[in-house]
Design an enzyme around this catalytic site. Structure first.
Site, PDB file in Angstrom:
ATOM      1  N   ASP A 124       0.710  -1.090  -0.186  1.00 31.96           N
ATOM      2  CA  ASP A 124      -0.472   0.040  -0.015  1.00 31.96           C
ATOM      3  C   ASP A 124       0.822   0.624  -0.035  1.00 31.96           C
ATOM      4  O   ASP A 124       1.073   1.839   0.951  1.00 31.96           O
ATOM      5  CB  ASP A 124      -0.744  -0.031   1.279  1.00 31.96           C
ATOM      6  CG  ASP A 124      -1.904   1.153   1.413  1.00 31.96           C
ATOM      7  OD1 ASP A 124      -1.648   2.319   0.044  1.00 31.96           O
ATOM      8  OD2 ASP A 124      -2.185   1.383   2.008  1.00 31.96           O
ATOM      9  N   LYS A 138       3.063  11.091  -2.841  1.00 31.64           N
ATOM     10  CA  LYS A 138       2.597  10.667  -4.378  1.00 31.64           C
ATOM     11  C   LYS A 138       0.942  11.944  -4.513  1.00 31.64           C
ATOM     12  O   LYS A 138       1.074  11.406  -5.990  1.00 31.64           O
ATOM     13  CB  LYS A 138       1.480   9.826  -3.408  1.00 31.64           C
ATOM     14  CG  LYS A 138       0.515   8.831  -4.398  1.00 31.64           C
ATOM     15  CD  LYS A 138      -0.665   8.010  -2.544  1.00 31.64           C
ATOM     16  CE  LYS A 138      -1.405   7.061  -3.331  1.00 31.64           C
ATOM     17  NZ  LYS A 138      -1.980   5.639  -2.322  1.00 31.64           N
ATOM     18  N   GLU A 165      -6.923   0.341  -4.810  1.00 34.31           N
ATOM     19  CA  GLU A 165      -6.710   0.833  -3.293  1.00 34.31           C
ATOM     20  C   GLU A 165      -8.179  -0.354  -2.734  1.00 34.31           C
ATOM     21  O   GLU A 165      -8.303  -0.715  -1.584  1.00 34.31           O
ATOM     22  CB  GLU A 165      -6.324   1.608  -2.195  1.00 34.31           C
ATOM     23  CG  GLU A 165      -5.137   1.647  -2.710  1.00 34.31           C
ATOM     24  CD  GLU A 165      -5.075   3.910  -2.634  1.00 34.31           C
ATOM     25  OE1 GLU A 165      -5.830   4.277  -2.503  1.00 34.31           O
ATOM     26  OE2 GLU A 165      -4.041   3.615  -2.727  1.00 34.31           O
ATOM     27  N   ASP A 176     -12.631   5.163   0.841  1.00 31.47           N
ATOM     28  CA  ASP A 176     -11.577   5.039   1.673  1.00 31.47           C
ATOM     29  C   ASP A 176     -11.496   6.416   1.721  1.00 31.47           C
ATOM     30  O   ASP A 176     -10.694   7.276   0.610  1.00 31.47           O
ATOM     31  CB  ASP A 176     -10.892   4.461   0.518  1.00 31.47           C
ATOM     32  CG  ASP A 176      -9.155   4.618   1.677  1.00 31.47           C
ATOM     33  OD1 ASP A 176      -9.435   5.760   1.712  1.00 31.47           O
ATOM     34  OD2 ASP A 176      -8.290   3.418   0.085  1.00 31.47           O
TER      35      ASP A 176
HETATM   36 MG    MG Z   1      -4.511   4.719   1.809  1.00 32.30          MG
END
Ligand code: MG
Ligand code: ADP
Length: 627
Positions: free
Chosen positions: A25, A87, A185, A207
């Protein structure tokens, strides 16, 4: 829709030889690596037992690279060279970066193409910075599993576009990782909950991480997942809660002056702590120190905090409603809601999500780990450790793909939420008499006009035989593989002339550039240097330890009252020798030498005394040299 069969190249391994595969992850805020052992997925901890690796990278003035917790202090002391939330910059162009809301403390090199940020001894791209995080996780995994990895499943937000996915692959490659697959994800989270074992149902995965929000609507039927819709916001997360709290603090404290980068980060840190405390408590004390004079303290109540974040939570709920609409469902038709991401610990988020869907969300699996655990399960399957289960989950394309047509309009070839893999073709024609070339511009997005969409690639089809306008037939095919990577080809029907481009998105890295980076990246040079330093420090530490042992076995009687100190320092050195930290190692070596100073002196005196008594001076000198 059924499961998509993909057999991985290579043989199924013998039952006793499991292939080492991991799920990663690669988070905006935290990254984790997990693997399947004894049939169960588990997150792999570092030497200190921590599974979360903060996604922080610091390029030190000496040219070393520090990743994770060790880079946190540098956020304040050396913000220009310490990277947080990298990211957010993955697959982004310079103009994208300029549009980000946050002021970034980095020094960007001027020029076109992939943004490069200045670091000691050179410059780095977001891909390189991310690769340092992946490299750290790879090292952790290889140490824990006792050997090289066959590959990794790396998760990405469902919202990631072509450029961002490609950047993630590039980072993995730089880190020496073979990517088995990029996995969304939310899909990984559904796998972790083992929801494929249920008979049927409709599922929403909510999420909310540090920097991204994803909502996915999945349908299960007899062990098969189908992704009905995805949505979200790649610029919304727990960090924004921090920002809301930080603004509140500045307001309350009456601070209007521009803050230094260090002060900003301090404020962010305090805001984050306050937010996390409010998850467990009804109120939280706030204290900030912005320089010697500017100290302020106060108290934030849960109620006020909820008011501050409600507009942000509203945005997540709006995205949920949109995704439900895309899936053709009412909120009440969702059977389970899965919570993923650290920010879903905030009670207000849980409460309002429960309100929207009319049910309590699932929170059994640690929301920080659930994605990595699911990725590990997928990796195990893809590595061939579960013969007969070589399936992949279906994913959908997050944003529509199309081509620019006359007048700067977009002709959509593949609408968003189309299931992957997919190929679609459409015929186009020339618009001028005798036209022999055609420029193709591939774009991604939902808007009608090209300038409102994201430009992915441009290429040309040449050698079209001259014909009257509208007579040529050019077939353009869009093909998207299971990872969401796009290939576009164009063929002229009468002659068969063709052109093809695998979308190396204009914000990604050119093929040659990657190769070059692999050869001479700053990061590698720094790593090599680090390895050498560590090796040298080890040798030095060993030398001191061995010398001490020899001395002790010869002259233990001379240790005297230094015994305890020496033992403590020796244990410290043993511990440092087992670790990887050059500084710690150097300090431990120096500490042992210091602890032994008295003992060494006494030995020396004794040796000199002995030498003077029985041996020739030159013999003694000779022996000393050999020492
Ligand atoms: Mg995450
Ligand atoms: P990402 O997926 O972006 O890497 P994570 O899933 O690790 O992020 O979530 C990180 C976010 O979760 C951060 O904003 C962090 O402050 C927040 N968070 C972690 N623990 C808590 C908590 N107990 N209460 C509120 N927020 C939390």
């Amino acid at each position: 829709m059924t499961l998509f069969q993909i057999a991985e190249p290579g043989q199924t391994p013998a039952p006793h030889e499991r292939r080492r595969a991991v799920g990663i992850d690669l988070g905006t805020t935290n990254s984790l690596v997990a693997t399947v052992r004894d049939g169960r997925p588990e997150c792999l901890p570092d030497a200190d037992g921590r599974v979360m690796l903060p996604s922080l990278v610091h390029y030190t003035p000496e040219g070393a690279v520090r990743v994770g917790e060790g880079a946190r202090l540098a956020l304040m002391t050396d913000p220009e060279h310490s990277f947080k939330s990298i990211k957010r910059l993955m697959g982004r162009s310079m103009s994208d970066v300029m549009q980000l809301r946050q002021a970034l403390p980095y020094r960007f090199e001027s020029g076109e193409g992939v943004p490069r940020m200045h670091v000691p001894g050179g410059s780095v791209t977001a891909v390189q910075v991310s690769s340092e995080i992946l490299r750290a996780l790879r090292g952790r995994a290889e140490a824990a599993l006792g050997g090289a990895l066959v590959g990794a499943v790396i998760t990405v937000p469902a919202y990631f576009d072509e450029a961002q996915r490609q950047a993630t692959r590039d980072a993995a490659r730089l880190a020496g990782l073979h990517v088995l697959r990029l996995l969304n994800e939310p899909t990984a989270a559904a796998v972790a909950y083992g929801l494929d074992r249920r008979d049927s149902g409709t599922l929403a995965v909510f999420d909310l991480g540090g920097g991204t929000f994803d909502i996915s609507i999945l349908r299960l039927s007899r062990g098969v997942f189908e992704v009905l819709a995805t949505g979200g916001d790649s610029q919304l997360g727990g960090d924004d809660f921090d920002e809301a709290v930080a603004c509140w603090i500045l307001d309350e404290a009456g601070i209007k002056a521009e803050l230094s980068t260090g002060a900003q980060r301090h404020l962010q840190g305090v805001a984050c702590q306050v937010k996390e405390r409010l998850t467990e408590h009804a109120q939280a004390e706030v204290r900030i120190e912005l320089g010697r004079e500017a100290v302020w303290s106060g108290c934030l109540s849960c109620g006020r905090f909820n008011e501050l974040i409600d507009p942000l939570v509203d945005r997540t709920l709006r995205a949920c409603r949109r995704a439900l609409r895309d899936a053709g469902l009412e909120a009440g038709q969702i059977d389970e809601v899965v919570m993923v991401g650290g920010a879903t610990r905030v009670p207000r988020v849980r409460e309002r999500v429960a309100g929207l869907f009319g049910r309590e969300p699932l929170t059994d699996i640690d929301p920080d780990r659930v994605v990595a655990l699911g990725a590990a399960l997928q990796a195990d399957v893809l590595a061939g450790n579960k013969p007969g289960e070589d399936w992949l989950l279906l994913d959908v394309i997050p944003l529509s793909l199309g081509i620019e047509t006359l007048g700067g309009l977009v002709e959509r070839l593949i609408p968003r939420n189309t299931t992957l893999p997919v190929a679609r073709a459409q015929e186009f024609t020339t618009f001028r008499d005798g036209q022999t070339a055609m420029a193709l511009h591939v774009v991604q997005g939902e808007r009608e006009r090209v300038e409102d969409c994201r430009s992915l690639a441009r290429f040309e089809l040449r050698g079209i035989p001259p014909m009257a306008a509208g007579a040529a037939r050019i077939r353009v095919t869009f093909q998207v593989d299971a990872d969401g990577l796009l290939t576009v080809s164009a063929v002229e029907a009468s002659t068969g002339v063709s052109a093809e481009i695998t979308v190396k998105p204009s914000h990604g890295l050119a093929e040659g550039e990657i190769e070059r980076m692999l050869r001479d990246s700053v990061a590698h040079a720094a790593e090599d240097m680090q390895v050498r330093r560590l090796r040298e420090a080890r040798v030095e530490g060993e030398r001191v330890r061995v010398a001490l042992e020899a001395a002790l076995s010869a002259d233990a009687a001379l240790v005297g009252e230094d015994g305890e100190r020496i033992t403590a320092a020796r244990i410290g050195l043993d511990r440092a020798l087992a670790g990887e930290d050059v500084e710690v190692l150097r300090q431990a070596t120096a500490a042992l030498e210091q602890a032994c100073a008295g003992f060494v002196e006494r030995r020396m005196n004794q040796a000199v005394a002995r030498a003077m008594k029985g041996h020739a001076i030159d013999q003694f000198a000779h022996g000393r040299e050999e020492d």
